[in-house]
Design a protein around this motif. Structure first.
Motif, PDB file in Angstrom:
ATOM      1  N   ILE A   1      25.254  46.406  38.539  1.00 42.17           N
ATOM      2  CA  ILE A   1      25.901  45.702  37.472  1.00 42.17           C
ATOM      3  C   ILE A   1      27.420  45.581  37.768  1.00 42.17           C
ATOM      4  O   ILE A   1      27.685  44.426  37.486  1.00 42.17           O
ATOM      5  N   PRO A   2      27.964  46.693  38.191  1.00 42.47           N
ATOM      6  CA  PRO A   2      29.478  46.521  38.404  1.00 42.47           C
ATOM      7  C   PRO A   2      29.889  45.369  39.517  1.00 42.47           C
ATOM      8  O   PRO A   2      30.653  44.634  39.379  1.00 42.47           O
ATOM      9  N   GLY A   3      29.089  45.627  40.638  1.00 39.79           N
ATOM     10  CA  GLY A   3      29.349  44.732  41.590  1.00 39.79           C
ATOM     11  C   GLY A   3      28.975  43.147  41.117  1.00 39.79           C
ATOM     12  O   GLY A   3      29.849  42.079  41.717  1.00 39.79           O
ATOM     13  N   ILE A   4      27.791  42.962  40.422  1.00 42.90           N
ATOM     14  CA  ILE A   4      27.408  41.667  40.160  1.00 42.90           C
ATOM     15  C   ILE A   4      28.617  41.062  39.358  1.00 42.90           C
ATOM     16  O   ILE A   4      29.011  39.863  39.203  1.00 42.90           O
ATOM     17  N   VAL A   5      29.043  41.688  38.624  1.00 40.91           N
ATOM     18  CA  VAL A   5      30.295  41.352  37.455  1.00 40.91           C
ATOM     19  C   VAL A   5      31.456  41.303  38.045  1.00 40.91           C
ATOM     20  O   VAL A   5      32.206  40.087  37.912  1.00 40.91           O
ATOM     21  N   ASN A   6      31.879  42.021  39.085  1.00 40.90           N
ATOM     22  CA  ASN A   6      33.100  41.641  40.014  1.00 40.90           C
ATOM     23  C   ASN A   6      32.768  40.442  40.506  1.00 40.90           C
ATOM     24  O   ASN A   6      34.064  39.529  40.890  1.00 40.90           O
ATOM     25  N   VAL A   7      31.711  40.025  41.317  1.00 42.12           N
ATOM     26  CA  VAL A   7      31.690  38.700  41.914  1.00 42.12           C
ATOM     27  C   VAL A   7      31.590  37.525  40.972  1.00 42.12           C
ATOM     28  O   VAL A   7      32.386  36.641  41.360  1.00 42.12           O
ATOM     29  N   ALA A   8      30.963  37.860  39.700  1.00 43.24           N
ATOM     30  CA  ALA A   8      31.118  36.674  38.716  1.00 43.24           C
ATOM     31  C   ALA A   8      32.454  36.480  38.407  1.00 43.24           C
ATOM     32  O   ALA A   8      32.911  35.057  38.001  1.00 43.24           O
ATOM     33  N   VAL A   9      33.197  37.623  38.177  1.00 43.12           N
ATOM     34  CA  VAL A   9      34.604  37.237  37.491  1.00 43.12           C
ATOM     35  C   VAL A   9      35.438  36.818  38.714  1.00 43.12           C
ATOM     36  O   VAL A   9      36.250  35.612  38.727  1.00 43.12           O
ATOM     37  N   GLY A  10      35.400  37.000  39.953  1.00 43.50           N
ATOM     38  CA  GLY A  10      36.072  36.488  40.964  1.00 43.50           C
ATOM     39  C   GLY A  10      35.743  35.043  41.153  1.00 43.50           C
ATOM     40  O   GLY A  10      36.556  34.004  41.625  1.00 43.50           O
ATOM     41  N   LEU A  11      34.387  34.589  41.057  1.00 43.14           N
ATOM     42  CA  LEU A  11      33.849  33.290  41.169  1.00 43.14           C
ATOM     43  C   LEU A  11      34.535  32.469  40.196  1.00 43.14           C
ATOM     44  O   LEU A  11      34.958  31.287  40.520  1.00 43.14           O
TER      45      LEU A  11
END
Length: 433
Positions: free
Chosen positions: A356-366
């Motif tokens: 979850i933390p890594g996916i959210v990090n990618v989503a925010v950056g995207l």
């Protein structure tokens, strides 16, 4: 002895002494300040310097914000109203709000359509974000992409209807062939959906003439502002997650060809800057299409951004899969589950919780990277500021007000995503005890 005993009895406490309050330095605000702000000489110095920085920042910014002008037709008129005093020219927001949110070509009479699509997005995504809601509401989530497309782009209602039916046909074929093999079911479902869409292309024009339910069509080149950022961010994040899961599973596959196709794709995409992929979508991709073929620019950008995000999400999920102990895979085998069942019921739920933390990090950056489309002449929020608004003679020279407004919009969205992810982690109890 009796006199001594009587004398000692006189000093025995017969009632409870009321508790004394703790020292002022060991309770309340004094204790908090001593432990968090002045726990040592170095921390005390840093606290004083931090407070001084905040004071000088507020002393400079508050007059500028509080003296802001909200009603003016140009920057020169703002300066006349301020008469030399410090103040912001927020009038550019009140006059150009429609361009900042919808672009300068989207028909003003149709603003209700993207607004309604955004409200429906919040309603339809709720069953996915909050598991306590009735599962029957997921039907609304499945229908939203087609309804949202029709509201924003317009045109005949039969286009999204047949697009939905194509997905239904593909899913039915997948469920029927899944028993033989997951790969056979997946590719069979995709092939069936593509064939259905190709055949529906001959039926939609006739149905549109017979039953003409439609909205005024809006071309993709007429979309812009923050609406464009929301479209790109929502669609690309939604598509990149399932594609990233497939790539992560493919990279861990025992099939040599599948594994190395996924490895080459992931490593190539992660080694290329996103801005390069956007230039490919804007310029280079047209050279590989037949002459006279039109390929919607927003669709090309969505494909490139989705590919870019999928590669990063695939690596995040691969880390979650690698973090699971081998016993989880052995437990799935002991239950007699095949590969698809083991992944869907046991492995992926645990791997996704870890990721979850890594996916959210990618989503925010995207979502923040969607502003890069301004370099290929797409007028998103930043493109509108850098282009038509600052290029106009009325507002040439207004910078802080516009970019602070853009920063506020992106902060609200990204902070909301971050807070939801933290809440979801607490709900799923992802910490290892």
């Amino acid at each position: 002895m009796s006199d001594t005993h009587a004398q000692s009895v006189g000093y025995v406490q017969r009632s409870q002494i009321p508790p004394a309050p703790p020292p002022s330095a060991e309770s309340g605000a004094f204790k908090w300040m001593r432990e968090n702000l002045f726990s040592s000489v170095g921390n005390g110095i840093l606290t004083i310097l931090g407070l001084a920085t905040i004071y000088y920042f507020l002393a400079w910014s508050l007059p500028w914000l509080l003296n802001g002008v909200w009603d003016a037709d140009s920057l020169s008129e703002c300066r006349e109203i301020l008469a030399g005093e410090k103040g912001a020219c927020f009038a550019v927001l009140t006059e150009r709000w429609n361009q900042l949110l919808f672009g300068f070509k989207y028909p003003p009479s149709e603003y209700w359509r993207p607004l309604l699509a955004f409200i429906l997005l919040l309603v339809c995504i709720a069953p996915v974000l909050f598991s306590k809601l009735p599962r029957q509401l997921l039907v609304l989530t499945a229908l939203y992409p087609f309804v949202g497309f029709w509201l924003i782009w317009g045109g005949s209602i039969w286009v999204p209807v047949f697009a939905l039916l194509g997905f239904v046909v593909g899913f039915m074929v997948y469920r029927r062939l899944e028993r033989q093999s997951f790969a056979i079911g997946f590719f069979g479902g995709v092939f069936a959906a593509v064939v259905f869409w190709w055949l529906s292309g001959f039926v939609v024009p006739d149905l549109s003439r017979i039953i003409g339910i439609s909205l005024p069509a809006v071309a993709s080149r007429d979309m812009g502002g923050f609406m464009l950022n929301l479209i790109l961010g929502t669609v690309c994040i939604s598509l990149s997650l399932p594609i990233g899961i497939v790539l992560a599973l493919g990279r861990r596959s025992k099939l040599f060809i599948i594994k190395w196709i996924c490895v080459v794709f992931i490593e190539f995409i992660r080694g290329v800057p996103l801005i390069t992929l956007l230039f490919v979508a804007n310029v280079v991709l047209a050279y590989f299409l037949p002459p006279g073929t039109t390929f919607d620019l927003i669709l090309r950008v969505i494909i490139m951004i989705t590919m870019f995000a999928s590669a990063y999400i695939a690596e995040v999920i691969r880390g979650g899969l690698a973090a699971l102990p081998k016993g989880q895979y052995e437990a799935a085998d002991s239950l007699g589950l095949d590969y698809a069942q083991a992944m869907r019921l046991i492995i992926l739920p645990q791997a996704l919780k870890i990721s979850i933390p890594g996916i959210v990090n990618v989503a925010v950056g995207l979502f923040k990277d969607t502003t890069l489309v301004s370099v290929i002449s797409m007028f998103d929020l930043v493109g509108m500021i850098r282009g038509p608004i600052l290029a106009s003679t009325e507002w040439n020279g207004v910078y802080w007000e516009l970019f602070l407004f853009a920063a506020l919009l992106f902060f609200v969205v990204c902070y909301s995503i971050s807070q939801y992810s933290q809440w979801l982690e607490r709900q799923l109890n992802t910490g290892h005890r």
